[in-house]
Design an enzyme around this catalytic site. Sequence first.
Site, mmCIF file in Angstrom:
data_model
loop_
_atom_site.group_PDB
_atom_site.id
_atom_site.type_symbol
_atom_site.label_atom_id
_atom_site.label_comp_id
_atom_site.label_asym_id
_atom_site.label_seq_id
_atom_site.Cartn_x
_atom_site.Cartn_y
_atom_site.Cartn_z
ATOM 1 N N ASN A 194 86.832 46.208 67.336
ATOM 2 C CA ASN A 194 86.090 47.474 67.288
ATOM 3 C C ASN A 194 86.986 48.616 66.808
ATOM 4 O OD1 ASN A 194 83.167 47.445 68.214
ATOM 5 N ND2 ASN A 194 84.143 46.060 69.682
ATOM 6 N N HIS A 215 79.889 48.668 74.940
ATOM 7 C CA HIS A 215 79.683 47.580 75.907
ATOM 8 C C HIS A 215 78.751 46.548 75.274
ATOM 9 C CE1 HIS A 215 79.423 45.738 79.856
ATOM 10 N NE2 HIS A 215 78.132 45.576 79.629
#
Length: 223
Positions: free
Chosen positions: A17, A112
């Site tokens: 990420n 998440h």
Amino acid sequence: MSQKKRVVVLISGRGSNMKALVAGSRHAHSAYDVVGVIANVPDAAGLLWAADEGLATRVVNHRDFKTRTAFETVLHDTVLAFQPDFIALAGFMRILGDTFVANWQGRMLNIHPSLLPAFKGLHTHEQAIAARVKIAGCTVHFVTPEMDAGPIIAQAAVAVMPTDTAETLAERILVAEHKIYPAALDRVCRGTVTLVAGKVVATPHEAGSDVNQTAVLYSPNLN
Ligand code: GRF
């Protein structure tokens, strides 16, 4: 765009990420720069990549501290040294305490791998498969003291296949993560998504754009 916002990324592992956030920052009209990467794990693979890319990296190893407060004090100072506007948690596997979180209220984001508020915490893909849901996904949210419960900025939905294992589902969700995180961070840095009195407020981010553009954030088809 006036001055680009300064973003520090916190990681604990491979940092895919983080890579997506860095790639996003390199788009011509990006609203942010990644000015530093900090890991709490000295051999986090993402650190090597970041250093190879010429990014400033730091390690604040939580194991070097007796208490969480001591760790977070040094972490806070290390973050501050980069003079950031925002912090992006990207696979950062430490729960941050109330004081740290309060210091960065409205200025710290997390990703998440579930459609929150479903499946908080760890092993989200296993949880999704065990629950036999048909749609899973990922969520970008502002960080608040309660874990994985902060105001939601962006979500992407991913279909769960009958043959999915936790691993195959995680792989497909990760693709969506890499799309929505840079897009959401860009909106926040642009000031078109803000946290006001605990709620996410989104406004169209380009002159002449209609309100539907804010809904793009909630779709996996971000560009
Ligand atoms: C991602 O699935 C992220 O959503 C979760 O931890 C994982 C980190 O992966 N919080 P990476 O380090 O970004 O590759």
